[in-house]
Design a protein around this motif. Structure first.
Motif, PDB file in Angstrom:
ATOM      1  N   LYS A 177      95.524  26.387  28.992  1.00 35.43           N
ATOM      2  CA  LYS A 177      94.397  26.455  27.922  1.00 35.43           C
ATOM      3  C   LYS A 177      93.243  26.821  28.306  1.00 35.43           C
ATOM      4  O   LYS A 177      92.557  27.796  27.837  1.00 35.43           O
ATOM      5  N   ARG A 178      92.733  26.404  29.457  1.00 35.44           N
ATOM      6  CA  ARG A 178      91.475  26.778  30.051  1.00 35.44           C
ATOM      7  C   ARG A 178      91.232  28.151  30.469  1.00 35.44           C
ATOM      8  O   ARG A 178      90.363  28.670  30.371  1.00 35.44           O
ATOM      9  N   ARG A 179      92.450  28.529  31.151  1.00 37.02           N
ATOM     10  CA  ARG A 179      92.587  29.803  31.505  1.00 37.02           C
ATOM     11  C   ARG A 179      92.296  30.944  30.383  1.00 37.02           C
ATOM     12  O   ARG A 179      91.771  31.864  30.261  1.00 37.02           O
ATOM     13  N   HIS A 180      93.237  30.523  29.329  1.00 34.25           N
ATOM     14  CA  HIS A 180      93.064  31.311  28.169  1.00 34.25           C
ATOM     15  C   HIS A 180      91.656  31.632  27.568  1.00 34.25           C
ATOM     16  O   HIS A 180      91.085  32.187  26.995  1.00 34.25           O
ATOM     17  N   GLN A 181      90.968  30.374  27.794  1.00 39.48           N
ATOM     18  CA  GLN A 181      89.749  30.058  27.069  1.00 39.48           C
ATOM     19  C   GLN A 181      88.708  31.116  27.920  1.00 39.48           C
ATOM     20  O   GLN A 181      87.839  31.703  27.263  1.00 39.48           O
ATOM     21  N   ARG A 182      88.875  31.180  29.075  1.00 39.30           N
ATOM     22  CA  ARG A 182      88.101  32.191  29.984  1.00 39.30           C
ATOM     23  C   ARG A 182      88.264  33.513  29.612  1.00 39.30           C
ATOM     24  O   ARG A 182      87.572  34.262  29.750  1.00 39.30           O
ATOM     25  N   THR A 183      89.628  33.741  29.498  1.00 39.44           N
ATOM     26  CA  THR A 183      89.979  35.165  29.402  1.00 39.44           C
ATOM     27  C   THR A 183      89.458  35.611  28.104  1.00 39.44           C
ATOM     28  O   THR A 183      88.965  36.878  27.879  1.00 39.44           O
ATOM     29  N   GLU A 184      89.423  34.683  27.085  1.00 40.43           N
ATOM     30  CA  GLU A 184      89.139  35.148  25.728  1.00 40.43           C
ATOM     31  C   GLU A 184      87.544  35.476  25.647  1.00 40.43           C
ATOM     32  O   GLU A 184      87.113  36.507  25.099  1.00 40.43           O
ATOM     33  N   ARG A 185      86.875  34.549  26.479  1.00 37.00           N
ATOM     34  CA  ARG A 185      85.422  34.867  26.555  1.00 37.00           C
ATOM     35  C   ARG A 185      85.123  36.274  27.225  1.00 37.00           C
ATOM     36  O   ARG A 185      84.322  37.240  26.619  1.00 37.00           O
ATOM     37  N   ARG A 186      85.861  36.565  28.313  1.00 38.45           N
ATOM     38  CA  ARG A 186      85.646  37.660  28.945  1.00 38.45           C
ATOM     39  C   ARG A 186      86.211  38.990  27.871  1.00 38.45           C
ATOM     40  O   ARG A 186      85.277  40.027  27.818  1.00 38.45           O
TER      41      ARG A 186
END
Length: 281
Positions: free
Chosen positions: A61-70
């Motif tokens: 979940k946190r990886r996808h949150q970082r990716t979505e911000r980028r």
């Protein structure tokens, strides 16, 4: 994650399989408690796997949150996220339509499962030897060894059949580059995105030092994804159990040309949304 993103199928299958393992262990724990013989090792293993599954969920979940911000930064044109070097735009780099496919390597799968079966058999044999040291009943040992061998043999056959037949369609992927857009098939989900609807083109997922690269093309209606394998002898390439229809050199040449065609037809640069290094949280 978008509703029609193919990654949803991947995560759904992953958590279903892990969940079934935890439920199976939990059932055994409940059974042992019901008959008055609690297996404390099994209880601890169940708790550990349950907590591990929960941790994996939040890591994803946190990886996808970082990716979505980028991804949002890339959509706004953040030049700091542009991949280096950029693919050279060339609409004629491929003869269209062009298809690039990855198929399950049955031979490699067989060798991998055989190695796992031999490892488990070795461990089980060592445990049996420890039992033999403390008992003189050879008949019981022979029966237990025969049962153990039969269980491992049939487990191996079932695992091989499931991976070779059931998982084959799920793991294999296709990229079809056409005059009017790009179509991909991954995790048994097909997606087509016309060139004029492309919002962004990016690499995402694993840390930058990984040889295997995940690509995505996003639009308002969907996400087209594919995985580009690294060099043939790399560990992740072997672990993927996938192989191209052509030689690896030709495969990497074609995937590089795909990037050129995408950049030329969409006018969008290639962005790099990956982490600089492995991030566990």
């Amino acid at each position: 994650m978008r509703k029609n993103d193919p990654m949803r199928r991947y995560y759904l299958l992953f958590f279903i399989m892990e969940g079934l393992i935890v439920l199976g262990l939990l059932f055994q724990v409940i059974t042992s408690l019901a008959i008055g013989r609690p297996n404390y090792f099994l209880i601890g293993e169940t708790i550990f796997l349950g907590l591990l599954l929960l941790l994996v969920f939040f890591v994803f979940k946190r990886r996808h949150q970082r990716t979505e911000r980028r991804r949002q930064q890339a959509l706004s044109g953040d030049a700091a996220l542009m991949a280096q070097p950029q693919p050279e735009p060339d609409a004629h780099a491929l003869m269209l339509p062009a298809k690039i496919a990855l198929h399950l390597d049955i031979k490699r799968l067989f060798l991998f499962l055989t190695a796992c079966a031999l490892l488990f058999t070795l461990i089980a044999t060592l445990l049996m030897l420890l039992i033999v040291i403390h008992t003189n009943n050879i008949r019981i040992i022979a029966i237990l060894f025969g049962i153990m061998f039969a269980i491992y043999f049939f487990s191996f056959l079932i695992a091989f059949i499931l991976c070779a037949v059931v998982m084959r369609r799920f793991l294999e992927q296709e990229i079809i580059v056409q005059e009017d857009g790009i179509a991909t098939k991954i995790y048994s989900k097909s997606t087509f995105i016309p060139w004029q609807e492309v919002q962004s083109f990016a690499m995402w997922g694993n840390a930058k030092w990984f040889s295997a690269i995940q690509f995505e093309i996003t639009s308002e209606k969907g996400v087209a994804r594919w995985i580009q394998l690294g060099p043939k002898k790399k560990f992740l390439t072997r672990l993927s159990m996938l192989k191209p229809e052509t030689s690896f050199d030709e495969y990497h040449n074609l995937t590089a040309r795909v990037q050129q065609v995408i950049v030329a037809h969409t006018g969008k640069p290639l962005y790099d949304l990956r982490d600089e290094k492995i991030v566990w949280w």
